[in-house]
Design a protein around this motif. Structure first.
Motif, PDB file in Angstrom:
ATOM      1  N   ALA A 240      20.023 -11.109 -21.503  1.00  0.00           N
ATOM      2  CA  ALA A 240      19.338 -10.644 -20.382  1.00  0.00           C
ATOM      3  C   ALA A 240      19.410 -11.816 -19.208  1.00  0.00           C
ATOM      4  O   ALA A 240      18.301 -11.982 -19.617  1.00  0.00           O
ATOM      5  N   HIS A 241      20.629 -12.193 -19.111  1.00  0.00           N
ATOM      6  CA  HIS A 241      20.483 -13.607 -18.820  1.00  0.00           C
ATOM      7  C   HIS A 241      20.557 -13.959 -17.067  1.00  0.00           C
ATOM      8  O   HIS A 241      19.187 -14.750 -16.593  1.00  0.00           O
ATOM      9  N   ALA A 242      20.841 -12.894 -16.622  1.00  0.00           N
ATOM     10  CA  ALA A 242      21.036 -13.108 -15.215  1.00  0.00           C
ATOM     11  C   ALA A 242      19.083 -12.571 -14.789  1.00  0.00           C
ATOM     12  O   ALA A 242      18.781 -12.555 -13.438  1.00  0.00           O
ATOM     13  N   ASP A 243      18.118 -12.299 -15.838  1.00  0.00           N
ATOM     14  CA  ASP A 243      17.268 -12.175 -14.876  1.00  0.00           C
ATOM     15  C   ASP A 243      16.277 -12.715 -14.588  1.00  0.00           C
ATOM     16  O   ASP A 243      16.209 -14.247 -15.542  1.00  0.00           O
ATOM     17  N   VAL A 244      14.861 -12.549 -14.128  1.00  0.00           N
ATOM     18  CA  VAL A 244      14.091 -13.628 -13.752  1.00  0.00           C
ATOM     19  C   VAL A 244      13.049 -12.787 -14.687  1.00  0.00           C
ATOM     20  O   VAL A 244      12.555 -11.722 -14.146  1.00  0.00           O
ATOM     21  N   LYS A 245      11.749 -13.672 -15.455  1.00  0.00           N
ATOM     22  CA  LYS A 245      10.984 -12.734 -16.282  1.00  0.00           C
ATOM     23  C   LYS A 245       9.239 -13.078 -15.771  1.00  0.00           C
ATOM     24  O   LYS A 245       9.512 -14.503 -15.221  1.00  0.00           O
ATOM     25  N   PHE A 246       8.781 -12.506 -16.115  1.00  0.00           N
ATOM     26  CA  PHE A 246       7.092 -12.465 -15.690  1.00  0.00           C
ATOM     27  C   PHE A 246       5.869 -12.008 -16.616  1.00  0.00           C
ATOM     28  O   PHE A 246       6.757 -11.124 -16.616  1.00  0.00           O
ATOM     29  N   GLY A 247       5.486 -13.111 -16.633  1.00  0.00           N
ATOM     30  CA  GLY A 247       4.991 -12.156 -17.401  1.00  0.00           C
ATOM     31  C   GLY A 247       3.605 -11.872 -17.234  1.00  0.00           C
ATOM     32  O   GLY A 247       3.172 -11.291 -15.594  1.00  0.00           O
ATOM     33  N   ALA A 248       3.373 -10.497 -17.277  1.00  0.00           N
ATOM     34  CA  ALA A 248       2.462  -9.899 -17.405  1.00  0.00           C
ATOM     35  C   ALA A 248       1.256  -9.995 -18.797  1.00  0.00           C
ATOM     36  O   ALA A 248       1.098  -8.305 -19.299  1.00  0.00           O
ATOM     37  N   LEU A 249      -0.123  -9.841 -17.915  1.00  0.00           N
ATOM     38  CA  LEU A 249      -0.793  -9.992 -19.252  1.00  0.00           C
ATOM     39  C   LEU A 249      -2.590  -9.771 -19.013  1.00  0.00           C
ATOM     40  O   LEU A 249      -3.201  -9.971 -18.049  1.00  0.00           O
ATOM     41  N   TYR A 250      -2.747  -8.678 -20.012  1.00  0.00           N
ATOM     42  CA  TYR A 250      -3.967  -7.767 -19.242  1.00  0.00           C
ATOM     43  C   TYR A 250      -4.154  -6.875 -20.463  1.00  0.00           C
ATOM     44  O   TYR A 250      -3.399  -7.462 -21.730  1.00  0.00           O
ATOM     45  N   PRO A 251      -5.615  -7.241 -20.696  1.00  0.00           N
ATOM     46  CA  PRO A 251      -5.953  -6.271 -22.144  1.00  0.00           C
ATOM     47  C   PRO A 251      -5.199  -4.493 -22.337  1.00  0.00           C
ATOM     48  O   PRO A 251      -5.679  -3.787 -21.699  1.00  0.00           O
ATOM     49  N   PHE A 252      -4.432  -4.734 -22.933  1.00  0.00           N
ATOM     50  CA  PHE A 252      -3.566  -2.908 -23.477  1.00  0.00           C
ATOM     51  C   PHE A 252      -4.193  -2.550 -24.681  1.00  0.00           C
ATOM     52  O   PHE A 252      -4.010  -1.762 -24.445  1.00  0.00           O
TER      53      PHE A 252
ATOM     54  N   ALA B  87      -2.250  -2.916 -14.759  1.00  0.00           N
ATOM     55  CA  ALA B  87      -1.051  -3.198 -14.638  1.00  0.00           C
ATOM     56  C   ALA B  87       0.379  -2.232 -14.703  1.00  0.00           C
ATOM     57  O   ALA B  87       1.299  -2.443 -13.622  1.00  0.00           O
ATOM     58  N   ARG B  88      -0.118  -0.562 -13.950  1.00  0.00           N
ATOM     59  CA  ARG B  88       0.405  -0.146 -13.719  1.00  0.00           C
ATOM     60  C   ARG B  88       0.847  -0.730 -11.879  1.00  0.00           C
ATOM     61  O   ARG B  88       1.726  -0.140 -11.672  1.00  0.00           O
ATOM     62  N   GLY B  89       0.310  -1.079 -11.218  1.00  0.00           N
ATOM     63  CA  GLY B  89      -0.338  -1.480 -10.392  1.00  0.00           C
ATOM     64  C   GLY B  89       1.372  -2.168  -9.790  1.00  0.00           C
ATOM     65  O   GLY B  89       2.159  -2.277  -9.521  1.00  0.00           O
TER      66      GLY B  89
ATOM     67  N   ASP C  68      -1.007  -8.355 -24.476  1.00  0.00           N
ATOM     68  CA  ASP C  68      -1.756  -8.173 -24.656  1.00  0.00           C
ATOM     69  C   ASP C  68      -3.142  -9.269 -24.470  1.00  0.00           C
ATOM     70  O   ASP C  68      -3.654  -9.829 -25.633  1.00  0.00           O
ATOM     71  N   ALA C  69      -3.910  -9.072 -23.803  1.00  0.00           N
ATOM     72  CA  ALA C  69      -5.143  -9.972 -23.816  1.00  0.00           C
ATOM     73  C   ALA C  69      -6.255  -9.466 -24.921  1.00  0.00           C
ATOM     74  O   ALA C  69      -6.854  -8.977 -23.836  1.00  0.00           O
ATOM     75  N   VAL C  70      -6.369  -9.146 -26.090  1.00  0.00           N
ATOM     76  CA  VAL C  70      -8.004  -8.666 -25.984  1.00  0.00           C
ATOM     77  C   VAL C  70      -9.202  -9.480 -26.143  1.00  0.00           C
ATOM     78  O   VAL C  70      -9.461  -8.040 -26.182  1.00  0.00           O
ATOM     79  N   ASP C  71      -9.323 -10.741 -26.473  1.00  0.00           N
ATOM     80  CA  ASP C  71     -10.461 -11.418 -26.453  1.00  0.00           C
ATOM     81  C   ASP C  71      -8.942 -12.593 -26.204  1.00  0.00           C
ATOM     82  O   ASP C  71      -8.361 -12.788 -25.900  1.00  0.00           O
ATOM     83  N   ASN C  72     -10.733 -13.987 -25.247  1.00  0.00           N
ATOM     84  CA  ASN C  72     -10.030 -14.808 -25.571  1.00  0.00           C
ATOM     85  C   ASN C  72      -8.813 -15.754 -26.479  1.00  0.00           C
ATOM     86  O   ASN C  72      -7.989 -16.243 -25.813  1.00  0.00           O
ATOM     87  N   ASN C  73      -9.404 -15.674 -27.739  1.00  0.00           N
ATOM     88  CA  ASN C  73      -8.326 -16.129 -28.514  1.00  0.00           C
ATOM     89  C   ASN C  73      -6.623 -15.636 -28.511  1.00  0.00           C
ATOM     90  O   ASN C  73      -5.697 -16.368 -28.295  1.00  0.00           O
TER      91      ASN C  73
END
Lengths: 400, 295, 602
Positions: free
Chosen positions: A21-33, A45-47, A72-77
């Protein structure tokens, strides 16, 4: 099972998929899932996802398709680990997140160390932007905005509404004693002092409780007229029920987000009991859409994608923030961290131009200085917007 | 003075709530000698069952007890048979603790999977009606909990003292090996005791659900307090658990009002630790001394 | 002697309980663990390994208390949290975390001793509940004292980089430090396990009273273990705080984390040196992967599977991964021999030393249990080199007298005095005092340290005289040989027959080289051949200069061994004298021999 082999193959698989997927630009979505915070983490995350869909439908940014990679940011670590994975393995251009303040604080430190921009769209603690980080931006209103608006509402609306001078009112501040309640209540106390209001009770309690009767009694004894509660769902329900049953009827109750904005809370407490209770939170859905252009389109998109109405205002606020940020990045050239920072620093969206009502302009500490919450009231089993007047769909009601 | 009486009344009502939840635990802890960390989750299951039955069938929540208590009995028996019993012969009892921790985690998440994180509301069926007793105000449902827990204590005492099965249970609790020699089927008694302990929680759920919102994590609010109550009352002492619950309810209530709501846990756990350290047999039990060294 | 062949069956001496081969394997594993993330050179992989090192280190530290000493602490996050807060608070006033970690460790040790000391009286689950309660109290207090801890919003560290601040842009230094912490924890755990302290801890865990009788100060050794564990935990807490750069009470004083730490040890193998490492190595990546696969599927699915897996692991692998590995590689298989048939007869010393003056004096011993007068004004003395028989019907109070003669029970009134080696008279009070002055005892119900081998069991006694492991092992071998236990040196104690266990009981106390020996029914329940052999053994012990008091029901033994007999009935001495005279005493016949004599003759 050989761990390093496993990890190497995972790495290889991900690298392969990345090349494809070289032509794409990636962004992270970091939430407690997963874990305790999963429900509203997912909602937030849906927003972000809807914002990305809209951007891609309009041709992406800088001609490239936006791809979201979930962490998935389930805890701080774990938040730190996932931030590292997004940055080093996925090579994201920036990270969006995080709903939870503690996760946001932990993960954004990692992003700052790697010089990757971090856009906070939903966490409310002061400390998120209070650290002087260079790459962290927050679009949503935070604890100070919430505390300030609640106190403003007391002084400007409630006091005249019940025919008293603001300084005559006895204010009681109660809050769950985790980070959320503590920081909002601190701002409430400080602004109340500034405004010359009389705070007679200020009391924390653990959110994991089954009894709030002694707290209710304390408020009743002190003759508190206006109760300000910052709480999650369980304690919101308990307080409203136990206050009602103890025959304690303050002139006004103002909740700070959390449990107060959710329909199940009203159903649990009873629509007659919760009627008239006020709430300050992120922009919700029963709002004057003249002040929130694009809100209806968002709700439609949400329903189409997820098959139900939005469950809370978190998705809306994440959507507004993410869309504005992505558009701003689209106006520049390249995805270098400093390019992105430059692009968002010059953003200037006036109030009343987004679906959440507030504008976006980053001020001190990269906090959106135009971010604001809204005041709402439970009327007839529904949470309607009553404050500020421009966004109101109904007038604020007062008990006789 | 009126305030004092109201705090007192609230404390007693809270004590009754802790009592009805803890009585089952003291049976399990006292007889099977297992620290069941999933006890709170038994309550959670019971409350969801009450919620489902009342919501789907429109029954009064108190009526659901006839279905929920037997169902929880089965849950208890199954737990003992499938998880605890295979570990009874394990070298150290640590292992059982982890099994119940695992069970607790699994059950919380199973509820999350089925019902979601939102709260479920059992219709109160008139139990939330306030009653004025002198200067104090309590709920009808709370008074029912108080009466029901007292009835449960008396009923269980009679059962343990007067019936053949009850005596067998007590024999096993006091000396497992001797009971076995006397021809008592110890494994069956353990299953029975675990089942009855869980059924007590089912009984409690029918009364607790209409008053408190049900959520997957509701059990975790109760479980540590329940252990405090059980240890305070004396291991396996049902009357002791009732008295211990009242004491904890009062401490919680008075500490909440006079010290501060954020420190009530410190007060409760502080008392717990003092009792553990100074009188580990509990306040109301003479026969079992946990610190006793038997050379 | 036909038994001489057995001498050759003594296995080749093992210089350490942790042989070279295993050490080399562990070293290789550790190096591979360090090399892998450096070779892969990816930040996320480095993070996973740092997490593994941190949890393995915490779990290894926990294992010193939870595994070796058997104190199932579920409040270990207290020490982790103290380490973290000390590090961050000091860093905020400009003190390097390298110093802060020692401050945190010092506070942790003080807290650990303060909360453990009163809690050691609590057994099993009660100790666990108490530690949970302490943890909750710490968490609430950390929330409450906002000026100090920042309250619920937590504390952050200033982003100052470099080795002196333990904060790095690059991941490799953090990886190295985490690895170093793990190695430190493993080294401490290994050192303890292979030295006297470790033997004492395991002995205390297995049988507290037998350990006390062997002269172990059970409180002291556990306090040392708790202190070491708390200090290591605090070190790792400080480092982890620097790595997280942000701490809050909910995450630092977390019950979930405390349980997790203990669980890694349990799943890896409780009480083994490498078990916690194996557990963390197994579970950390597993839960990462499971979260990745299941976390997105549905809310709660991941947690549900995790819980179910935990239950299944506990049910089907109660000895952990190490236990399973051990089964496949065939180590520690108890050797089963024909224990009763091949006992070495003890060689007799040429001459019996003469009976000397009093060496132990009991005066007016009174003891009540809940209104029952168990011993009533019991007074007697033991002379040096003498064998004193203590007999009486069941329930006469014999074992109670023994418990008072060895410090396990305090008399309500009356005293026990013992003549020390230097000739002075002492009044020891605790089991430790009695052991120190040279009083050894056995227990009526045998109290083997079940998880230890026969050799290790005897070593616990030998450590009373030898602090070095190799010396103790040597002495234990020698004792085992004399007691005819040589063929089962490396068998687990729980595999022995009852006769073997009784001999082990005597061997353990003999290894302490006592001057006074209290034997509680060492001949009950063993067969006729063994009884004869046991009598020989006692004569041999007597001839080597040890004074003996023996509770015995086997009349054959009483008559042939005792120089003097004291008869106890209903807590009172009813007769005393030469065995032949005592058995003719009408009072004794009436009270006791009426039924027991015939029984003993049968």
């Amino acid at each position: 099972m050989n761990l390093s082999y496993l990890l190497k193959t995972t790495v290889a698989a991900i690298v392969l998929s990345a090349t494809a997927a070289h032509a794409d630009v990636k962004f992270g979505a970091l939430y407690p899932f997963s874990g305790q915070l999963a429900l509203l983490g997912e909602e937030s995350a849906r927003g972000l996802e809807i914002a990305v869909d809209e951007i891609n439908a309009a041709g992406g940014i800088q001609g490239e398709k936006v791809v979201l990679v979930r962490g998935d940011a389930v805890d701080n670590n774990q938040a730190i680990g996932e931030a590292r994975r997004l940055i080093s393995l996925e090579q994201v251009a920036a990270i969006f997140g995080t709903y939870s303040s503690a996760r946001s604080i932990a993960a954004s430190q990692v992003a700052e160390l790697s010089d990757i921009p971090y856009f906070e769209l939903g966490a409310v603690a002061d400390e998120v932007t209070g650290r002087g980080l260079k790459y962290l931006f927050r679009t949503n209103p935070y604890a100070a905005d919430m505390g300030k608006m609640i106190v403003d509402m007391v002084a400007d609306k409630i006091a005249p509404g019940i025919g008293k001078k603001p300084e005559e009112l006895k204010i009681g501040i109660i809050y769950e004693d985790s980070s959320y309640g503590t920081s909002v209540s601190t701002h409430q106390a400080n602004y109340a002092k500034e405004k010359g209001l009389n705070v007679v009770v200020s009391s924390g309690y653990p959110a994991a409780t089954v009894d709030m009767s002694s707290l209710v009694l304390e408020l009743k004894q002190a003759g508190v007229d206006v109760v300000l509660q910052t709480s999650y769902q369980n304690d919101s329900v308990l307080f409203l029920q136990q206050a009602n049953e103890a025959g304690y009827k303050p002139a006004a109750v103002i909740g700070g987000g959390g449990g107060y904005s959710m329909q199940p809370t009203a159903d649990a407490v009873g629509h007659d009991v919760i009627d008239g209770v006020l709430d300050v939170d992120f922009t919700q859905y029963l709002v004057n859409t003249k002040a929130t252009p694009g809100l209806e389109a968002f709700i439609e998109a949400y329903k189409a994608k997820y098959g139900s109405a939005p469950r809370s205002g978190h998705s809306l606020n994440n959507y507004v923030g993410a869309k504005a940020i992505l558009k701003a990045i689209g106006k520049t050239e390249g995805f270098e961290p400093d390019t992105i920072v430059e692009a968002v620093k010059v953003m200037d969206i006036p109030d009343g131009a987004t679906a959440a009502g507030y504008g976006i302009k980053f001020g001190e500490n990269n906090q959106n200085e135009r971010a604001a919450m809204m005041g709402m009231q439970w009327q007839g089993g529904k949470l309607v917007t009553v404050y500020p007047d421009a966004a109101a769909t109904a007038p604020m009601q007062f008990a006789d | 003075m009126d305030t004092f009486l109201q705090v007192l009344a609230s404390g007693l009502m809270l004590g009754a709530l802790f009592a009805i939840v803890s009585i089952g635990l003291t049976l399990i802890f006292g007889i099977v000698k297992v620290v069941n960390f999933a006890h709170g989750e038994f309550l959670m299951i019971g409350m969801y069952l009450v919620y489902l039955i009342t919501a789907k069938l429109g029954l009064h929540p108190l009526v659901t007890v006839v279905a929920v208590a037997p169902l929880l009995f089965l849950v208890g028996v199954a737990t003992q048979r499938l998880i605890i019993q295979p570990l009874m012969s394990a070298r150290d009892d640590h292992i059982q603790i982890f099994a119940t921790v695992g069970l607790s985690t699994a059950l919380i998440n199973l509820a999350l999977l089925i019902f979601g994180a939102d709260i479920a509301n059992t219709p109160p069926g008139g139990l939330r009606m306030p009653i004025q007793i002198g200067p104090a105000r309590v709920l009808l449902g709370q008074v029912i909990i108080l009466l029901a827990s007292a009835a449960l204590v008396i009923g269980l005492q009679l059962f343990l003292q007067r019936t053949q099965t009850g005596r067998a249970i007590r024999a096993v609790a006091q000396n497992r090996a001797a009971a076995q020699l006397m021809g008592i089927n110890v494994n069956r008694i353990y299953m029975l005791a675990f089942g009855i302990g869980a059924a007590c929680v089912g009984f409690a759920a029918a009364m607790v659900a209409p008053l408190y919102p049900t959520s997957p994590t509701i059990g975790t609010y109760f479980v540590l307090t329940a252990f405090v109550v059980v240890v305070l009352g004396g291991l396996g002492s049902i009357g002791g658990a009732f008295a211990g619950a009242m004491i904890i309810g009062l401490i919680d209530s008075f500490a909440g009002f006079y010290i501060g709501s954020d420190l009530r846990e410190v007060a409760v756990f502080g008392v717990f630790l003092l009792i553990l350290i100074l009188k580990p047999s509990g306040l109301f039990s003479e026969r079992l001394n946990l610190s006793h060294v038997s050379p | 002697m036909t038994d001489t062949t057995l001498d050759n069956t003594i296995p080749a001496p093992r210089t350490s309980s942790f042989p070279l081969k295993k050490a080399a394997a562990l070293g290789a594993l550790l190096l591979a663990l360090l090399a892998a993330p450096i070779a892969i050179g990816d930040q996320f992989v480095a993070h996973i390994f740092i997490t593994i090192f941190i949890f393995a280190g915490l779990s290894t530290a926990w294992n010193i208390v939870g595994g070796y000493a058997g104190q199932l602490s579920l409040g270990h996050a207290i020490f982790y949290g103290i380490g973290a807060y000390a590090g961050v608070m000091l860093m905020n006033i400009g003190i390097s975390p390298w110093l802060g970690m020692f401050a945190g460790a010092a506070v942790s040790v003080v807290v650990a001793v303060a909360i453990s000391y009163p809690c050691f009286r609590l057994r099993g689950p009660f100790f666990s509940l108490a530690t949970i309660a302490f943890l909750e109290v710490f968490r609430v207090l950390a929330l409450h004292f906002r000026e100090l801890t920042g309250g619920a919003t937590g504390l952050m560290i200033p982003l100052k980089f470099g080795w002196e601040w333990m904060v790095f842009r690059d991941r490799t230094p953090a990886l190295l430090i985490a690895f170093g912490m793990l190695v430190l924890a493993l080294a401490v755990a290994w050192w303890i396990r292979s030295h006297r302290l470790g033997f004492y801890l395991v002995a205390t865990r297995e049988r507290q009273s037998a350990a006390q009788a062997a002269g172990v100060n059970t409180v002291k050794v556990r306090l040392i273990a708790v202190s070491a564990s708390a200090a290591l935990t605090a070190f790792i807490g400080t480092f982890h705080a620097m790595y997280l750069t942000f701490i809050e009470p909910a995450a630092m004083f977390s019950l979930t984390m405390s349980i997790q730490i203990a669980m890694f040890a349990l799943i890896g193998g409780l009480g083994t040196v490498v078990g916690p490492l194996v557990g963390a190595l197994f579970l950390v990546p597993l839960s990462e992967l499971a979260r990745g696969w299941l976390g997105a599927q549905a809310l709660g699915l991941h947690g549900f599977v995790y819980g179910v897996v935990l239950v299944l692991v506990v049910l089907f692998m109660p000895n952990g991964v190490i236990g399973i590995l051990g089964r496949y590689f065939g180590s520690a298989v108890p050797e089963r021999g024909t224990q009763s048939a091949s006992v070495t007869a003890a060689p007799r010393a040429a001459e019996r030393p003469p009976i000397g003056n009093d060496i132990l004096v009991a005066e007016h011993l009174d003891k009540h249990f809940a209104g029952l007068h168990v011993t009533n004004d019991v007074s007697f003395s033991l002379k040096e080199g003498e064998v004193l028989g203590l007999i009486g019907p069941n329930g006469a109070g014999k074992t109670t007298v023994f418990n008072m003669l060895s410090g396990f029970l305090k008399p309500d009134s009356g005293s026990v005095r013992v003549r020390a080696e230097d000739g002075s008279w002492r009044a020891p009070l605790t089991p430790g005092d009695f052991a120190a002055i040279g009083v050894g005892r056995t227990f009526q119900v045998v109290q083997p340290f079940a998880a230890m081998t026969v050799e290790e069991n005897i070593m616990v006694g030998a450590f009373h005289r030898h602090s070095d492991v190799n010396d103790a092992r040597e002495a234990a071998r020698e004792t085992a040989f004399r007691m005819g236990l040589a063929p089962w040196l490396h068998a687990e104690a729980k595999g022995l027959t009852i006769g073997g266990l009784k001999r082990l009981e005597v061997a353990r106390v003999m290894a302490m080289k006592p001057r006074i020996l209290l034997l509680d029914e060492v001949m009950a329940g063993i067969n006729q051949t063994d009884v004869r052999r046991a009598i020989d053994l006692m004569l041999f012990i007597r001839d080597s200069g040890v004074s003996i008091i023996a509770i015995e029901h086997v009349m054959q033994a009483v008559m042939s061994l005792s120089d003097r007999v004291v008869v106890l009935n209903s807590g009172q001495i009813i007769a005393e004298g030469k065995p032949q005279n005592v058995v003719r005493d009408p009072q004794v016949i009436e009270a006791y021999l009426g039924k027991e004599f015939t029984h003993a003759q049968a």
